[in-house]
Design an enzyme around this catalytic site. Structure first.
Site, PDB file in Angstrom:
ATOM      1  N   ASP A 124      -6.034  17.123  57.856  1.00 38.73           N
ATOM      2  CA  ASP A 124      -6.337  16.142  58.892  1.00 38.73           C
ATOM      3  C   ASP A 124      -5.357  16.216  60.056  1.00 38.73           C
ATOM      4  O   ASP A 124      -5.687  15.836  61.178  1.00 38.73           O
ATOM      5  CB  ASP A 124      -6.321  14.733  58.281  1.00 38.73           C
ATOM      6  CG  ASP A 124      -6.638  13.649  59.302  1.00 38.73           C
ATOM      7  OD1 ASP A 124      -7.680  13.763  59.971  1.00 38.73           O
ATOM      8  OD2 ASP A 124      -5.843  12.709  59.439  1.00 38.73           O
ATOM      9  N   HIS A 145      -8.132   7.307  61.992  1.00 34.12           N
ATOM     10  CA  HIS A 145      -8.435   7.286  63.422  1.00 34.12           C
ATOM     11  C   HIS A 145      -7.926   8.516  64.164  1.00 34.12           C
ATOM     12  O   HIS A 145      -8.136   8.634  65.369  1.00 34.12           O
ATOM     13  CB  HIS A 145      -7.816   6.040  64.066  1.00 34.12           C
ATOM     14  CG  HIS A 145      -8.316   4.759  63.473  1.00 34.12           C
ATOM     15  ND1 HIS A 145      -9.569   4.251  63.757  1.00 34.12           N
ATOM     16  CD2 HIS A 145      -7.743   3.898  62.592  1.00 34.12           C
ATOM     17  CE1 HIS A 145      -9.746   3.116  63.085  1.00 34.12           C
ATOM     18  NE2 HIS A 145      -8.656   2.888  62.367  1.00 34.12           N
ATOM     19  N   ARG A 146      -7.269   9.432  63.438  1.00 34.47           N
ATOM     20  CA  ARG A 146      -6.710  10.601  64.116  1.00 34.47           C
ATOM     21  C   ARG A 146      -7.809  11.442  64.771  1.00 34.47           C
ATOM     22  O   ARG A 146      -7.627  11.998  65.843  1.00 34.47           O
ATOM     23  CB  ARG A 146      -5.898  11.443  63.136  1.00 34.47           C
ATOM     24  CG  ARG A 146      -5.204  12.628  63.813  1.00 34.47           C
ATOM     25  CD  ARG A 146      -4.319  13.402  62.854  1.00 34.47           C
ATOM     26  NE  ARG A 146      -3.055  12.709  62.624  1.00 34.47           N
ATOM     27  CZ  ARG A 146      -2.653  12.266  61.448  1.00 34.47           C
ATOM     28  NH1 ARG A 146      -3.427  12.398  60.388  1.00 34.47           N
ATOM     29  NH2 ARG A 146      -1.489  11.663  61.314  1.00 34.47           N
ATOM     30  N   SER A 147      -8.964  11.522  64.123  1.00 35.88           N
ATOM     31  CA  SER A 147     -10.051  12.341  64.671  1.00 35.88           C
ATOM     32  C   SER A 147     -10.536  11.789  66.009  1.00 35.88           C
ATOM     33  O   SER A 147     -10.864  12.561  66.922  1.00 35.88           O
ATOM     34  CB  SER A 147     -11.216  12.408  63.683  1.00 35.88           C
ATOM     35  OG  SER A 147     -11.750  11.111  63.433  1.00 35.88           O
TER      36      SER A 147
END
Length: 349
Positions: free
Chosen positions: A201, A282-284
């Site tokens: 991720d 929420h990184r995406s």
């Protein structure tokens, strides 16, 4: 003195468009978080990395600095350069090409982060630091082939430094920090071992790499490579104009990046894609916003639109989909993203 061999031109690489685009986007905005390439050997991955570095104009560095500090950016300077700056000294500068640093799979932690001489610190009160791979990679590209075969702890160190732009070494209560801002490029064959989802991720983008199946393209690759091996200088000259045009396009995109607007409607579309694909965290969302903005800048736009999202989203989500094993990766493309943006339901199970 041996003659410098011309690197293989980036614009002469046949196919692997996603890989090339992912590299370009990370050059435009290094905060995207690097790129991970899944797939086969012998598909021009390392060639693309070295070619894109050679494509770009040289960077300005402090002459003699172990970390190749930027003399115009105090916030990213090492301790030695900061002391010179704060004392009113004048930097001697020079230009140097963007560096590509290779990290071997067998690298130890000390080789990666560097080492502190504790005896020197205890007896003489001085920090004596021996730089490692992360120091060499500062303001360049760190290339890790078969990153999935590295110890998870080493991968953690790489990702932490790539995200923070700083490497900190601590030994027995003594610490030393130096700039370590680099673009991380990793490759792996999932059939030889996986990376933990938490590590996957943290890579910004990912791409599939496979041998081209069009016979005409394969013939062209053979001919190009044969011509380059026979006379690198003459071969490079054939692509001088296209190389220059692409380099200028990338530099222009970097300059306009912060002026690209991202509307609330576009942010909502980004969030809808993440929710529609059942992505954790929420990184995406943040990565897609940054990558789409870089792509819009590259295309000469002033704002991000839904076409930018549809184009870039597969690079952002490929390695983040929990229900997408390696054997199904080839089925994931921008058509899924388009359906989600248009409000259609998709089955990602």
């Amino acid at each position: 003195m041996s003659k410098r061999i011309n690197p293989y031109p980036f614009t002469a690489i046949i196919g692997q468009e996603d890989m090339k685009l992912g590299l370009i986007l990370n050059i435009i905005d290094p905060k995207i978080g690097g790129i991970l390439a899944f797939g086969e050997k012998g598909t021009a991955k390392s060639t693309a990395v070295r070619s894109v570095a050679a494509l770009l104009p040289p960077i300005k560095i402090v002459k003699g600095c172990r970390f190749r500090c930027n003399p115009d950016d105090y916030s990213t300077m090492c301790e030695d350069c900061r002391q010179i700056y704060e004392s009113g000294g004048v930097f001697e500068t020079e230009e140097a090409p963007m560096r590509v640093t290779d990290l071997p799979v067998s690298a130890t932690e000390d080789r990666v982060v560097g080492t502190l001489d504790l005896e020197e610190a205890i007896h003489n009160g001085k920090k004596k630091f021996e730089p490692g791979v992360l120091a060499d990679a500062n303001r360049g590209i760190l290339y890790v082939d078969e990153v999935n075969l590295l110890d998870d702890h080493i991968v953690d160190l790489l990702l932490d430094s790539a995200a923070m732009g700083v490497n900190t070494v601590e030994r027995e209560g003594i610490s030393y920090s130096h700039p370590a801002a680099f673009i991380l490029v990793g490759t792996m064959n999932p059939e030889e071992g996986e990376l933990r989802p938490q590590l996957l991720d943290r890579f910004g983008l990912s791409v599939r790499i496979s041998a081209l199946q069009n016979p005409e393209d394969r013939v062209k690759i053979i001919k190009y490579r044969n011509e380059y091996d026979a006379d690198p200088e003459s071969f490079a000259k054939r692509f001088e104009e296209t190389e220059k045009e692409l380099a200028e396009k990338i530099v222009a995109a970097r300059q306009r990046l912060n002026d690209i607007t991202v509307s609330d409607d576009i942010l909502l579309s980004i969030a809808q894609v993440s929710v529609g694909l059942d992505i954790e965290g929420h990184r995406s969302d943040l990565t897609l916003m940054k990558a789409a903005r870089a792509y819009a800048a590259f295309e000469g736009k002033t704002e991000v639109d839904r076409d930018d999202i549809a184009k870039i989203a597969p690079l952002v989500y490929l390695h983040r989909m929990r229900s997408l094993p390696f054997e199904k990766m080839r089925e994931f493309d921008d058509s899924i993203i388009g359906k989600i943006i248009n409000g259609e339901e998709v089955d990602v199970s």
